[in-house]
Design an enzyme around this catalytic site. Structure first.
Site, PDB file in Angstrom:
ATOM      1  N   LYS A  84      39.912  48.233  29.682  1.00 30.52           N
ATOM      2  CA  LYS A  84      40.114  47.024  28.992  1.00 30.52           C
ATOM      3  C   LYS A  84      38.667  46.283  28.312  1.00 30.52           C
ATOM      4  CE  LYS A  84      43.916  44.038  30.262  1.00 30.52           C
ATOM      5  NZ  LYS A  84      44.685  43.500  31.209  1.00 30.52           N
ATOM      6  N   GLY A 104      38.718  35.944  36.743  1.00 31.40           N
ATOM      7  CA  GLY A 104      38.729  37.398  36.582  1.00 31.40           C
ATOM      8  C   GLY A 104      39.754  37.593  34.974  1.00 31.40           C
ATOM      9  N   GLY A 105      40.167  38.974  35.131  1.00 31.64           N
ATOM     10  CA  GLY A 105      40.536  39.110  33.745  1.00 31.64           C
ATOM     11  C   GLY A 105      41.988  38.272  33.181  1.00 31.64           C
ATOM     12  N   ALA A 106      42.656  38.349  34.267  1.00 31.51           N
ATOM     13  CA  ALA A 106      44.015  37.407  34.008  1.00 31.51           C
ATOM     14  C   ALA A 106      43.826  35.983  33.447  1.00 31.51           C
ATOM     15  CB  ALA A 106      44.971  37.557  34.952  1.00 31.51           C
ATOM     16  N   VAL A 160      50.047  33.253  37.962  1.00 32.76           N
ATOM     17  CA  VAL A 160      50.335  34.839  37.223  1.00 32.76           C
ATOM     18  C   VAL A 160      50.683  35.867  38.237  1.00 32.76           C
ATOM     19  CG1 VAL A 160      48.321  33.973  35.555  1.00 32.76           C
ATOM     20  CG2 VAL A 160      47.643  35.456  37.665  1.00 32.76           C
ATOM     21  N   TYR A 197      53.135  37.889  40.422  1.00 28.77           N
ATOM     22  CA  TYR A 197      54.671  38.180  40.202  1.00 28.77           C
ATOM     23  C   TYR A 197      55.135  38.869  41.440  1.00 28.77           C
ATOM     24  CZ  TYR A 197      52.556  42.381  38.213  1.00 28.77           C
ATOM     25  OH  TYR A 197      51.812  43.582  38.135  1.00 28.77           O
ATOM     26  N   GLY A 230      54.416  35.004  37.724  1.00 28.70           N
ATOM     27  CA  GLY A 230      53.784  35.783  36.659  1.00 28.70           C
ATOM     28  C   GLY A 230      54.704  36.644  36.016  1.00 28.70           C
TER      29      GLY A 230
HETATM   30  P1  NAD Z   1      40.288  40.251  38.746  1.00 24.84           P
HETATM   31  O1  NAD Z   1      39.916  40.981  39.730  1.00 24.84           O
HETATM   32  O2  NAD Z   1      39.805  40.480  37.335  1.00 24.84           O
HETATM   33  O3  NAD Z   1      39.991  38.442  39.183  1.00 24.84           O
HETATM   34  C1  NAD Z   1      40.424  38.204  40.657  1.00 24.84           C
HETATM   35  C2  NAD Z   1      40.375  36.776  40.578  1.00 24.84           C
HETATM   36  O4  NAD Z   1      40.622  36.247  42.003  1.00 24.84           O
HETATM   37  C3  NAD Z   1      38.845  36.032  40.251  1.00 24.84           C
HETATM   38  O5  NAD Z   1      38.924  34.731  39.752  1.00 24.84           O
HETATM   39  C4  NAD Z   1      38.303  35.950  41.809  1.00 24.84           C
HETATM   40  O6  NAD Z   1      37.558  34.923  41.820  1.00 24.84           O
HETATM   41  C5  NAD Z   1      39.885  35.514  42.433  1.00 24.84           C
HETATM   42  N1  NAD Z   1      39.903  35.472  43.717  1.00 24.84           N
HETATM   43  C6  NAD Z   1      39.948  36.604  44.669  1.00 24.84           C
HETATM   44  N2  NAD Z   1      40.106  36.224  46.019  1.00 24.84           N
HETATM   45  C7  NAD Z   1      40.031  34.888  45.900  1.00 24.84           C
HETATM   46  C8  NAD Z   1      40.259  34.129  46.834  1.00 24.84           C
HETATM   47  N3  NAD Z   1      40.293  34.238  48.194  1.00 24.84           N
HETATM   48  N4  NAD Z   1      39.967  32.584  46.812  1.00 24.84           N
HETATM   49  C9  NAD Z   1      39.873  32.272  45.410  1.00 24.84           C
HETATM   50  N5  NAD Z   1      39.902  32.964  44.494  1.00 24.84           N
HETATM   51  C10 NAD Z   1      39.897  34.432  44.691  1.00 24.84           C
HETATM   52  O7  NAD Z   1      41.972  40.413  38.876  1.00 24.84           O
HETATM   53  P2  NAD Z   1      42.900  39.836  37.660  1.00 24.84           P
HETATM   54  O8  NAD Z   1      43.177  40.988  36.724  1.00 24.84           O
HETATM   55  O9  NAD Z   1      42.533  38.606  36.979  1.00 24.84           O
HETATM   56  O10 NAD Z   1      44.308  39.828  38.325  1.00 24.84           O
HETATM   57  C11 NAD Z   1      44.290  38.337  39.130  1.00 24.84           C
HETATM   58  C12 NAD Z   1      45.701  38.296  39.836  1.00 24.84           C
HETATM   59  O11 NAD Z   1      46.741  38.149  38.337  1.00 24.84           O
HETATM   60  C13 NAD Z   1      46.511  39.502  40.289  1.00 24.84           C
HETATM   61  O12 NAD Z   1      47.534  39.100  41.364  1.00 24.84           O
HETATM   62  C14 NAD Z   1      47.257  40.434  39.422  1.00 24.84           C
HETATM   63  O13 NAD Z   1      48.405  40.767  39.865  1.00 24.84           O
HETATM   64  C15 NAD Z   1      47.715  38.903  38.282  1.00 24.84           C
HETATM   65  N6  NAD Z   1      48.055  39.642  36.963  1.00 24.84           N
HETATM   66  C16 NAD Z   1      49.243  39.078  36.456  1.00 24.84           C
HETATM   67  C17 NAD Z   1      49.591  39.568  34.923  1.00 24.84           C
HETATM   68  C18 NAD Z   1      50.904  39.197  34.636  1.00 24.84           C
HETATM   69  O14 NAD Z   1      51.226  39.834  33.589  1.00 24.84           O
HETATM   70  N7  NAD Z   1      51.634  38.219  35.368  1.00 24.84           N
HETATM   71  C19 NAD Z   1      48.491  40.236  34.512  1.00 24.84           C
HETATM   72  C20 NAD Z   1      47.289  40.559  34.966  1.00 24.84           C
HETATM   73  C21 NAD Z   1      46.973  40.171  36.166  1.00 24.84           C
END
Ligand code: NAD
Length: 288
Positions: A74, A136-138, A235, A237, A258
């Protein structure tokens, strides 16, 4: 399983990611194509970063209508494309490639999916204040799209880890490129988090907290952070209701997980590639 009748006319759309075999995405996209009555199949391809350039060359050569992109691709695929949407540029990520007669355009639909899932639940954050946790990404996709779609004020909290700089960069990009006023706060400052949540219309967890291996956990210390007219979304789910959403529901808040974001990001990606929008009620029923 009933199989799509493949003929010489059947076209292909690929999902480029690694690992990817566990993904629900091809099933979602194939269900949508079936409903739309298009002669297209969606397949997952295990493409890791070193193979990505060749995969994009292949996409051009084979004249695929488009592709879906997931990690680790991505954030790197943009360099092989001809154009990037404004949201994808601000996010620094692409999850959808549209092939317009050999001209490849990259888009990001995660944030679009989140905003559409709000609308689907009669939640409209335009002109209002959002407090959101995540870097992070989401989180980045949701924050950028919310700002582009007219959220007036955004308080972004993140913990001090390797993602923190993303949140600082996102705040800068939002303030420089949109009408939204964004501010960064450290997640360690829980008094500030409570204060910002109390003055917000909408609160969103956009971190992995609440999902395995952090299932059952929330950084919100107690229910005094919530008030009944605060809308609370996650976010995550799986599980369907995180510890944070459960606490918010018990405090009387309207909540949303989510699942809608995931569904609507797929619907938006399909619409970008095919120019057709699949019925969301059908997709919800189909995907349970
Ligand atoms: P990522 O690895 O890019 O980012 C992780 C994020 O979580 C960072 O902001 C980090 O600081 C934070 N984090 C991790 N552990 C933490 C803690 N103990 N305390 C506070 N913050 C903490 O991950 P991502 O791709 O952004 O995914 C994050 C979540 O979003 C996941 O649960 C993923 O399943 C979900 N997601 C959902 C959708 C959707 O369509 N609903 C899409 C993408 C991601």
């Amino acid at each position: 399983m009933e199989r799509h009748q493949i003929t010489g006319h059947t076209e292909l759309i690929g999902l480029l990611a690694y690992p990817i075999r566990h993904s629900q995405s091809p099933a979602t996209h194939n269900a949508a194509y079936e409903k739309l009555g298009v002669d297209i199949v969606n397949l997952a391809f295990e493409v890791d970063a070193p193979e990505l350039e060749d995969a994009i060359k292949g996409l051009r050569a084979l004249k695929l209508r488009g592709a879906n992109v997931s990690m680790p691709n991505k954030t790197i695929v943009h360099q092989y494309l001809d154009e990037i949407s404004p949201a994808a540029k601000l996010c620094g990520a692409v999850n959808t490639i549209v092939n317009k007669d050999g001209y490849l355009v990259g888009h990001i639909t995660d944030g679009i999916g989140y905003i559409q899932s709000l609308k689907d639940n009669d939640i409209d954050p335009a002109g209002k204040k959002l407090t959101i946790v995540g870097s992070g990404g989401a989180a980045t996709a949701v924050e950028i799209q919310a700002a582009l779609d007219g959220v007036a004020e955004m308080s972004i909290f993140a913990r001090d880890d390797k993602f923190k700089q993303n949140a600082l960069d996102t705040v800068k990009k939002i303030n420089e490129n949109t009408n939204c006023k964004a501010t960064f706060y450290p997640l360690e400052d829980l008094d500030k988090l409570k204060e910002e949540m109390h003055s917000s219309y909408l609160f969103t967890n956009a971190t992995g907290v609440g999902m395995k291996p952090l299932e059952g956990i929330t950084y919100i210390p107690d229910s005094s952070f919530f008030r009944p007219d605060l809308i609370v979304t996650d976010v995550v789910y799986a599980p369907h209701e995180t510890a944070m959403l459960k606490m918010a529901r018990h405090a009387g808040c309207k909540t949303m997980n989510g699942q809608g974001m995931m569904l609507f990001q797929a619907i938006a990606a399909i619409e970008l590639i095919l120019g057709k929008r699949v019925d969301s009620a059908y997709m919800k029923e189909k995907l349970g």
